[in-house]
Design a protein around this motif. Structure first.
Motif, PDB file in Angstrom:
ATOM      1  N   MET A 260      -3.516 -11.328   0.288  1.00  0.00           N
ATOM      2  CA  MET A 260      -2.495 -10.994  -0.709  1.00  0.00           C
ATOM      3  C   MET A 260      -2.851  -9.701  -1.432  1.00  0.00           C
ATOM      4  O   MET A 260      -1.969  -8.875  -1.720  1.00  0.00           O
ATOM      5  CB  MET A 260      -2.342 -12.150  -1.700  1.00  0.00           C
ATOM      6  CG  MET A 260      -1.096 -12.035  -2.564  1.00  0.00           C
ATOM      7  SD  MET A 260       0.405 -12.149  -1.565  1.00  0.00           S
ATOM      8  CE  MET A 260       1.499 -11.021  -2.422  1.00  0.00           C
ATOM      9  N   ASP A 261      -4.130  -9.503  -1.726  1.00  0.00           N
ATOM     10  CA  ASP A 261      -4.554  -8.244  -2.353  1.00  0.00           C
ATOM     11  C   ASP A 261      -4.267  -7.067  -1.434  1.00  0.00           C
ATOM     12  O   ASP A 261      -3.850  -5.983  -1.887  1.00  0.00           O
ATOM     13  CB  ASP A 261      -6.046  -8.294  -2.684  1.00  0.00           C
ATOM     14  CG  ASP A 261      -6.375  -9.363  -3.722  1.00  0.00           C
ATOM     15  OD1 ASP A 261      -5.468  -9.704  -4.518  1.00  0.00           O
ATOM     16  OD2 ASP A 261      -7.517  -9.854  -3.727  1.00  0.00           O
ATOM     17  N   VAL A 263      -1.869  -6.885   0.844  1.00  0.00           N
ATOM     18  CA  VAL A 263      -0.421  -6.666   0.847  1.00  0.00           C
ATOM     19  C   VAL A 263       0.006  -5.947  -0.426  1.00  0.00           C
ATOM     20  O   VAL A 263       0.840  -5.019  -0.394  1.00  0.00           O
ATOM     21  CB  VAL A 263       0.316  -8.011   1.009  1.00  0.00           C
ATOM     22  CG1 VAL A 263       1.813  -7.840   0.782  1.00  0.00           C
ATOM     23  CG2 VAL A 263       0.057  -8.590   2.396  1.00  0.00           C
ATOM     24  N   ASP A 264      -0.534  -6.361  -1.588  1.00  0.00           N
ATOM     25  CA  ASP A 264      -0.201  -5.682  -2.847  1.00  0.00           C
ATOM     26  C   ASP A 264      -0.634  -4.218  -2.813  1.00  0.00           C
ATOM     27  O   ASP A 264       0.100  -3.327  -3.262  1.00  0.00           O
ATOM     28  CB  ASP A 264      -0.876  -6.398  -4.016  1.00  0.00           C
ATOM     29  CG  ASP A 264      -0.288  -7.780  -4.266  1.00  0.00           C
ATOM     30  OD1 ASP A 264       0.861  -8.010  -3.851  1.00  0.00           O
ATOM     31  OD2 ASP A 264      -0.988  -8.622  -4.868  1.00  0.00           O
ATOM     32  N   GLU A 265      -1.805  -3.981  -2.271  1.00  0.00           N
ATOM     33  CA  GLU A 265      -2.296  -2.599  -2.169  1.00  0.00           C
ATOM     34  C   GLU A 265      -1.384  -1.766  -1.277  1.00  0.00           C
ATOM     35  O   GLU A 265      -1.062  -0.608  -1.591  1.00  0.00           O
ATOM     36  CB  GLU A 265      -3.715  -2.608  -1.615  1.00  0.00           C
ATOM     37  CG  GLU A 265      -4.312  -1.229  -1.420  1.00  0.00           C
ATOM     38  CD  GLU A 265      -5.686  -1.284  -0.770  1.00  0.00           C
ATOM     39  OE1 GLU A 265      -6.174  -0.231  -0.337  1.00  0.00           O
ATOM     40  OE2 GLU A 265      -6.251  -2.395  -0.695  1.00  0.00           O
ATOM     41  N   ARG A 267       1.803  -2.346  -0.665  1.00  0.00           N
ATOM     42  CA  ARG A 267       3.083  -2.176  -1.351  1.00  0.00           C
ATOM     43  C   ARG A 267       2.993  -1.050  -2.392  1.00  0.00           C
ATOM     44  O   ARG A 267       3.895  -0.218  -2.497  1.00  0.00           O
ATOM     45  CB  ARG A 267       3.489  -3.482  -2.022  1.00  0.00           C
ATOM     46  CG  ARG A 267       4.865  -3.429  -2.686  1.00  0.00           C
ATOM     47  CD  ARG A 267       5.140  -4.687  -3.482  1.00  0.00           C
ATOM     48  NE  ARG A 267       5.106  -5.877  -2.631  1.00  0.00           N
ATOM     49  CZ  ARG A 267       4.211  -6.848  -2.729  1.00  0.00           C
ATOM     50  NH1 ARG A 267       3.250  -6.759  -3.643  1.00  0.00           N
ATOM     51  NH2 ARG A 267       4.266  -7.896  -1.933  1.00  0.00           N
ATOM     52  N   ASP A 268       1.906  -1.004  -3.131  1.00  0.00           N
ATOM     53  CA  ASP A 268       1.748   0.049  -4.144  1.00  0.00           C
ATOM     54  C   ASP A 268       1.578   1.419  -3.509  1.00  0.00           C
ATOM     55  O   ASP A 268       2.102   2.417  -4.013  1.00  0.00           O
ATOM     56  CB  ASP A 268       0.535  -0.267  -5.030  1.00  0.00           C
ATOM     57  CG  ASP A 268       0.725  -1.539  -5.837  1.00  0.00           C
ATOM     58  OD1 ASP A 268       1.893  -1.929  -6.046  1.00  0.00           O
ATOM     59  OD2 ASP A 268      -0.287  -2.142  -6.245  1.00  0.00           O
ATOM     60  N   ARG A 273       8.975  -2.307   0.228  1.00  0.00           N
ATOM     61  CA  ARG A 273       8.897  -3.765   0.169  1.00  0.00           C
ATOM     62  C   ARG A 273       7.982  -4.278   1.275  1.00  0.00           C
ATOM     63  O   ARG A 273       8.192  -4.028   2.454  1.00  0.00           O
ATOM     64  CB  ARG A 273      10.301  -4.349   0.323  1.00  0.00           C
ATOM     65  CG  ARG A 273      10.355  -5.862   0.211  1.00  0.00           C
ATOM     66  CD  ARG A 273      11.799  -6.323   0.096  1.00  0.00           C
ATOM     67  NE  ARG A 273      12.577  -5.872   1.249  1.00  0.00           N
ATOM     68  CZ  ARG A 273      12.685  -6.556   2.380  1.00  0.00           C
ATOM     69  NH1 ARG A 273      12.029  -7.702   2.516  1.00  0.00           N
ATOM     70  NH2 ARG A 273      13.431  -6.105   3.366  1.00  0.00           N
ATOM     71  N   THR A 274       6.955  -5.009   0.870  1.00  0.00           N
ATOM     72  CA  THR A 274       6.026  -5.624   1.804  1.00  0.00           C
ATOM     73  C   THR A 274       5.879  -7.087   1.425  1.00  0.00           C
ATOM     74  O   THR A 274       5.516  -7.396   0.285  1.00  0.00           O
ATOM     75  CB  THR A 274       4.654  -4.931   1.785  1.00  0.00           C
ATOM     76  OG1 THR A 274       4.822  -3.535   2.058  1.00  0.00           O
ATOM     77  CG2 THR A 274       3.730  -5.540   2.820  1.00  0.00           C
ATOM     78  N   ARG A 275       6.185  -7.990   2.366  1.00  0.00           N
ATOM     79  CA  ARG A 275       6.148  -9.415   2.075  1.00  0.00           C
ATOM     80  C   ARG A 275       5.061 -10.102   2.901  1.00  0.00           C
ATOM     81  O   ARG A 275       4.772  -9.691   4.021  1.00  0.00           O
ATOM     82  CB  ARG A 275       7.493 -10.063   2.402  1.00  0.00           C
ATOM     83  CG  ARG A 275       8.664  -9.507   1.624  1.00  0.00           C
ATOM     84  CD  ARG A 275       9.919 -10.329   1.906  1.00  0.00           C
ATOM     85  NE  ARG A 275      10.231 -10.396   3.338  1.00  0.00           N
ATOM     86  CZ  ARG A 275      11.243 -11.110   3.843  1.00  0.00           C
ATOM     87  NH1 ARG A 275      12.010 -11.830   3.020  1.00  0.00           N
ATOM     88  NH2 ARG A 275      11.480 -11.106   5.143  1.00  0.00           N
TER      89      ARG A 275
END
Length: 386
Positions: A260-261, A263-265, A267-268, A273-275
């Motif tokens: 999840m980290d 994916v968040d990285e 996305r930023d 949009r990244t799911r």
């Protein structure tokens, strides 16, 4: 030694060619001596001067070749204009000279040697001289063009071979680096399991009531063997880190808990949009499987940011009884790059190291997809004693 022999052989062929054309030119002057009004000696000298320098044009360096070509062309022009007696040997030598210059890349000098014949053809009042000048200018232009075409083709082939060799070397180094990185990460995982073997063997020896002496001895030997193997593996790991990647910092290997980290990285960083989509019963997996899945998703997200900037990306994990399915899909323009690139090669090698498979290519409906299937085994099964 072989190079010197080839150089000497080429020089001999050049000398023989120049001498043969000189003999031909002198013989022609002797045959035509009855038709010449005067200047027989000068024509003999010009016949030699318009053929012998070809030996230097064919077999020497760039500077000597240029000087010999200028001297040969000057002798041909002087033989044509005042005397009207340009020999066949001189014409052949002039054509060979222009061709060699074009093939050697001296295109300007080769074109410059054609210009005097063009000027003679335009300015001469003698019909025979004008015809000879037009003929030599035409043939010399064709010879120069042929030499230039050969030079361009040879240069293109050399560049293509160099680029191919560079690409192969780059791919080999990238593959070696990726294998070294995979080996380091898997080594860390295997070292964890070996240390667990040592700990469990020692614990079983000390805590099992009524353990026979032979059993305790066997467990002690198992623990000692595991610790020895762990020491050797760590030593080899140090060598591998030193050879493949200097300045490597040791840190815990990532797993699916850190996905999840990641994916968040992504996305930023991409601003798109990244799911992350997870299905199936989530169970703890072997650390090697988790590291492999994490690295495949990481590389796929990096490729998506690079080749499909701004595209939406879906990362899917599907836990199954037999395997873990990893799927990363973007809605970008599709595979606009070589599908045998370094990153894709690294992902395939990672999947293969744990007995899995990986497929990449165009996604149905557009975009690019990376799909991996990794055989799973729960951590409890991996560490349980029989």
């Amino acid at each position: 030694m072989r190079s010197r022999w080839r150089t000497a052989e080429a020089g001999t062929r050049a000398l023989v060619t120049g001498v043969a054309l000189a003999v031909l030119a002198v013989a022609e002057v002797l045959v035509r001596s009855t038709d010449l009004a005067g200047g027989f000696a000068a024509l003999l000298l010009l016949a030699l001067a318009s053929t012998l320098p070809l030996a230097f044009v064919l077999g020497t360096g760039r500077l000597a070749r240029s000087c010999a070509a200028l001297a040969l062309s000057l002798a041909c022009v002087l033989s044509l204009v005042p005397f009207g007696g340009l020999t066949v040997g001189g014409v052949v030598a002039q054509l060979a000279c222009v061709y060699v210059l074009g093939r050697a890349g001296a295109t300007r000098l080769g074109g410059l040697l054609v210009l005097p014949y063009v000027a003679i053809a335009l300015g001469s009042h003698e019909e025979l001289t004008r015809i000879v000048a037009v003929l030599v200018a035409t043939l010399a232009s064709a010879a120069a063009a042929t030499g230039i075409a050969h030079h361009v083709r040879s240069t293109a082939q050399a560049h293509s071979a160099t680029e191919q060799a560079f690409a192969d070397t780059l791919l080999e180094h990238a593959a070696r680096g990726e294998r070294a990185r995979i080996a380091r990460e898997l080594h860390d995982v295997v070292a964890h399991h070996i240390s667990m073997i040592a700990v469990q063997a020692e614990t079983a020896r000390l805590t099992t009531p009524g353990l026979p002496t032979e059993g305790a001895t066997r467990l002690l030997a198992i623990g000692d063997t595991a610790r020895t193997a762990l020491t050797e593996m760590r030593r080899l790991l140090g060598v591998l880190r030193e050879d493949a990647d200097t300045g490597v910092q040791r840190r815990p290997q990532p797993g699916l808990a850190q996905l999840m980290d990641l994916v968040d990285e992504s996305r930023d960083a991409a601003g798109s949009r990244t799911r992350l989509i997870v299905s199936g019963p989530i169970t703890p997996l072997d650390p090697g499987i988790e590291v492999t899945a994490y690295r495949i998703v990481q590389e796929a997200l990096t490729n998506a940011r690079r080749h499909a900037p701004g595209a939406a990306v879906d990362v899917e994990l599907r836990y199954g009884d037999e395997d873990l399915a990893v799927r990363v899909r973007d809605n970008g323009p599709g595979p606009t790059v070589d599908l045998s690139g370094h990153g894709l090669l690294g992902m395939r090698e990672r999947a293969a190291t744990v007995g899995g498979t990986l497929r990449t290519g165009p996604a149905p409906g557009g975009g690019f997809v990376v799909e991996a299937r990794l055989p799973v085994k729960s951590e409890e099964e991996a560490t349980a004693l029989p």
